[in-house]
Design a protein around this motif. Structure first.
Motif, PDB file in Angstrom:
ATOM      1  N   ALA A 103      -4.773   4.776  -6.442  1.00 19.20           N
ATOM      2  CA  ALA A 103      -4.804   5.631  -7.631  1.00 19.20           C
ATOM      3  C   ALA A 103      -3.846   5.147  -8.717  1.00 19.20           C
ATOM      4  CB  ALA A 103      -4.465   7.071  -7.236  1.00 19.20           C
ATOM      5  N   VAL A 104      -2.689   4.626  -8.296  1.00 13.05           N
ATOM      6  CA  VAL A 104      -1.687   4.130  -9.243  1.00 13.05           C
ATOM      7  C   VAL A 104      -1.098   2.849  -8.694  1.00 13.05           C
ATOM      8  CG1 VAL A 104       0.550   4.592 -10.334  1.00 13.05           C
ATOM      9  CG2 VAL A 104      -1.108   6.441 -10.082  1.00 13.05           C
ATOM     10  N   GLN A 105      -0.969   1.852  -9.534  1.00 12.46           N
ATOM     11  CA  GLN A 105      -0.294   0.626  -9.143  1.00 12.46           C
ATOM     12  C   GLN A 105       1.142   0.672  -9.660  1.00 12.46           C
ATOM     13  OE1 GLN A 105      -1.462  -1.759  -7.107  1.00 12.46           O
ATOM     14  NE2 GLN A 105      -3.223  -0.388  -6.881  1.00 12.46           N
ATOM     15  N   PRO A 106       2.137   0.625  -8.761  1.00 12.44           N
ATOM     16  CA  PRO A 106       3.519   0.715  -9.209  1.00 12.44           C
ATOM     17  C   PRO A 106       3.910  -0.491 -10.045  1.00 12.44           C
ATOM     18  CG  PRO A 106       3.427   0.099  -6.900  1.00 12.44           C
ATOM     19  CD  PRO A 106       2.021   0.432  -7.308  1.00 12.44           C
ATOM     20  N   SER A 107       4.698  -0.254 -11.078  1.00  7.10           N
ATOM     21  CA  SER A 107       5.201  -1.349 -11.899  1.00  7.10           C
ATOM     22  C   SER A 107       6.472  -1.901 -11.265  1.00  7.10           C
ATOM     23  CB  SER A 107       5.476  -0.843 -13.314  1.00  7.10           C
ATOM     24  OG  SER A 107       6.387   0.236 -13.276  1.00  7.10           O
ATOM     25  N   SER A 108       7.125  -2.823 -11.947  1.00  8.18           N
ATOM     26  CA  SER A 108       8.323  -3.446 -11.393  1.00  8.18           C
ATOM     27  C   SER A 108       9.348  -2.381 -11.035  1.00  8.18           C
ATOM     28  CB  SER A 108       8.929  -4.421 -12.408  1.00  8.18           C
ATOM     29  OG  SER A 108       8.013  -5.441 -12.708  1.00  8.18           O
ATOM     30  N   PRO A 109       9.789  -2.350  -9.776  1.00  5.25           N
ATOM     31  CA  PRO A 109      10.685  -1.282  -9.344  1.00  5.25           C
ATOM     32  C   PRO A 109      12.103  -1.492  -9.845  1.00  5.25           C
ATOM     33  CG  PRO A 109      10.278  -2.810  -7.553  1.00  5.25           C
ATOM     34  CD  PRO A 109       9.402  -3.244  -8.680  1.00  5.25           C
ATOM     35  N   GLU A 131       0.838  -1.204   0.000  1.00  2.10           N
ATOM     36  CA  GLU A 131       0.000   0.000   0.000  1.00  2.10           C
ATOM     37  C   GLU A 131       0.871   1.252   0.000  1.00  2.10           C
ATOM     38  OE1 GLU A 131      -3.496   2.176   2.689  1.00  2.10           O
ATOM     39  OE2 GLU A 131      -2.904   0.105   3.114  1.00  2.10           O
ATOM     40  N   PHE A 132       1.951   1.226   0.766  1.00  3.81           N
ATOM     41  CA  PHE A 132       2.869   2.362   0.803  1.00  3.81           C
ATOM     42  C   PHE A 132       3.443   2.637  -0.589  1.00  3.81           C
ATOM     43  CE2 PHE A 132       7.450   3.565   1.451  1.00  3.81           C
ATOM     44  CZ  PHE A 132       7.213   4.894   1.762  1.00  3.81           C
ATOM     45  N   ARG A 133       3.895   1.589  -1.267  1.00  2.00           N
ATOM     46  CA  ARG A 133       4.455   1.760  -2.606  1.00  2.00           C
ATOM     47  C   ARG A 133       3.420   2.321  -3.577  1.00  2.00           C
ATOM     48  NH1 ARG A 133       6.897  -3.746  -4.393  1.00  2.00           N
ATOM     49  NH2 ARG A 133       6.916  -2.603  -6.357  1.00  2.00           N
ATOM     50  N   SER A 134       2.184   1.879  -3.432  1.00  2.00           N
ATOM     51  CA  SER A 134       1.124   2.404  -4.297  1.00  2.00           C
ATOM     52  C   SER A 134       0.896   3.887  -4.029  1.00  2.00           C
ATOM     53  CB  SER A 134      -0.170   1.617  -4.060  1.00  2.00           C
ATOM     54  OG  SER A 134      -1.233   2.158  -4.814  1.00  2.00           O
ATOM     55  N   ASP A 135       0.886   4.273  -2.746  1.00  2.00           N
ATOM     56  CA  ASP A 135       0.693   5.683  -2.397  1.00  2.00           C
ATOM     57  C   ASP A 135       1.858   6.530  -2.888  1.00  2.00           C
ATOM     58  OD1 ASP A 135      -1.708   5.129  -1.201  1.00  2.00           O
ATOM     59  OD2 ASP A 135      -0.956   5.217   0.861  1.00  2.00           O
ATOM     60  N   VAL A 136       3.070   5.992  -2.799  1.00  2.00           N
ATOM     61  CA  VAL A 136       4.240   6.722  -3.285  1.00  2.00           C
ATOM     62  C   VAL A 136       4.141   6.956  -4.789  1.00  2.00           C
ATOM     63  CG1 VAL A 136       6.735   6.566  -3.659  1.00  2.00           C
ATOM     64  CG2 VAL A 136       5.777   5.984  -1.431  1.00  2.00           C
ATOM     65  N   LEU A 189      -5.289   9.194  -2.432  1.00  2.00           N
ATOM     66  CA  LEU A 189      -4.220   8.461  -3.094  1.00  2.00           C
ATOM     67  C   LEU A 189      -4.490   6.967  -3.217  1.00  2.00           C
ATOM     68  CD1 LEU A 189      -0.920  10.008  -1.663  1.00  2.00           C
ATOM     69  CD2 LEU A 189      -1.937  10.350  -3.913  1.00  2.00           C
ATOM     70  N   ALA A 190      -5.226   6.397  -2.280  1.00  2.00           N
ATOM     71  CA  ALA A 190      -5.363   4.943  -2.181  1.00  2.00           C
ATOM     72  C   ALA A 190      -5.794   4.326  -3.512  1.00  2.00           C
ATOM     73  CB  ALA A 190      -6.365   4.582  -1.103  1.00  2.00           C
TER      74      ALA A 190
END
Length: 444
Positions: A119-125, A33-38, A116-117
């Protein structure tokens, strides 16, 4: 900015998406969830070179820090969130904006978004560049104008990893970190934000300052729990030790910790207390268990050497080669004893003493709640003289002076000794010299 870029930096912190990142208002927040918010916040940050993260909520602060890192923006961390300090930042760093979750300063500002929750799903970091400038910290200004200190991501990461290894936090997996210190200061950044993010600890989003609030935060958190605090907070907590919630590890920094206070804290909280030695310029450098050890041991990635100028720190966990302000006696390849800070030594009539020892004697007088010695300013024909500010309800100036005569050489008796209702300590427990001199001057 692409979505791939939005998720690129945070992986350098941790890749365990299911692990804890924070606890906010009693709700656990996972690393996923943190990574998604970031990632979501990084998409919304304005185009500027510098970010001034003024969020008081620790979770919002750490999310803003990581989002700025992803955008390759440099986070400015002023020593105080006051109009004068922020105005000085704007003059020195004109291409800045402030990220806030409360009052808006007189700067270009962005309010931390509430939506933010998901809103964006992070891709492979991807891994960040090791030489990327992450933050510019500022000294406290307790002895003058705050000085900027640039820290790369590589330096911060090395330091936090070394500290976590030394502290043994792997054995406290999933512990909650409760900090009484500001997260925009080097101690709070290293020992709360980065220690948590790099070692699988849950960072409490609150910022308790008063004894009752610190007790409540400890009581709410499940075991294991880590308290990151200062000698000033410990002294206040131990004034009422009954029914103290237990901790599993205590960290202390920002001011010398008396051995007796360290031992009392270990007994009260039922936990080992580790003192951290460092400074804003160099970062955290060494640790010791103060109740049992006199010597300090350097962290991995920290080396000390000496020349005619003094003691220098260097290594992977240090930004360059930094001259330390303390008198240090090297006792081994990675161990040392700490003497007095050169600026704290005073000479009166050919006799020498340290302000730290004078403060220690003052604070051990029954009835003294707080107090500090300082050397005044020389003006015209008037020489600089020792003065003291003391908080001691129920005691007179005469009684305090009589007690001091039993403890210190008469040459070091304060002239004047000023009684005060409270000392102007900042959020780190430090006392800005200029403010103390103003109080002495107002007292005549």
């Amino acid at each position: 900015m692409s979505r791939a870029a939005a998720g690129s930096q945070i992986s350098a912190l941790r890749q365990d998406a299911a692990g804890p990142a924070a606890v906010r208002a009693g709700r656990p927040i996972s690393m996923a969830e943190f990574r998604s918010d970031v990632a979501a916040l990084a998409h919304r940050l304005p185009e500027h070179k510098y970010a001034v993260n003024l969020c008081t909520d620790r979770y919002r602060f750490m999310t803003g820090l990581a989002a700025a890192l992803q955008r390759r923006q440099i986070s400015l961390m002023p020593s105080a969130n006051v109009p004068a300090a922020l105005a000085a930042l704007a003059e020195d760093y004109p291409d800045l904006y402030a990220l806030t979750d409360g009052a808006h300063p007189a700067l270009p500002s962005m309010e931390y978004p509430e939506d933010l929750a998901g809103a964006v799903q992070p891709s492979s970091p991807l891994a960040p560049e090791v030489c990327q400038t992450a933050v510019i910290l500022f000294t406290s200004g307790s002895t003058g104008r705050p000085k900027p200190m640039t820290k790369s991501w590589s330096t911060l990461r090395h330091s936090a990893l070394a500290a976590g290894s030394r502290l043994g936090v792997a054995g406290l997996g999933g512990a909650t970190l409760i900090g009484t210190v500001p997260h925009h200061h080097s101690y709070g950044l290293e020992s709360v934000i980065l220690l948590g993010l790099l070692h699988g600890l849950a960072i409490d989003a609150g910022w308790p300052l008063y004894p009752a609030d610190i007790r409540a935060a400890l009581a709410r958190a499940p075991r294991p729990r880590i308290l990151v605090t200062t000698p000033v907070h410990l002294r206040a907590l131990l004034a009422e030790p009954a029914d103290m919630p237990q901790a599993d590890l205590i960290l202390s920094a920002t001011a010398p910790l008396p051995t007796a206070l360290a031992a009392a804290a270990e007994a009260c909280f039922g936990a080992k207390l580790i003192e951290i030695y460092g400074c804003t310029e160099a970062g955290q450098l060494a640790t010791r268990r103060t109740a049992r050890e006199a010597e300090w041991q350097c962290l991995d990635g920290v080396a000390l050497d000496q020349d005619e100028h003094g003691t220098w720190s260097s290594g992977a966990a240090v930004p360059g080669r930094v001259l330390l302000n303390d008198i240090i006696e090297l006792t081994g390849p990675d161990t040392f004893r700490l003497g007095e800070r050169a600026a704290d030594l005073v000479d009166v009539a050919g006799k020498r003493a340290s302000l730290a020892n004078l403060n220690h004697q003052l604070l051990n007088i029954a009835g003294v709640q707080d107090g500090v010695f300082l050397m005044g300013e020389a003006r015209g024909r008037n020489v600089a003289r020792l003065a003291a500010l003391v908080v001691a309800p129920g005691l007179t100036e005469r009684a305090i002076m009589a007690a001091l005569r039993q403890r210190i050489d008469a040459a070091f008796l304060p002239r004047p000794l000023v009684l005060a209702d409270a000392l102007p300590r900042n959020s780190l427990g430090k006392l800005p010299r200029e403010t103390l001199l103003q109080l002495i001057g107002q007292a005549g």
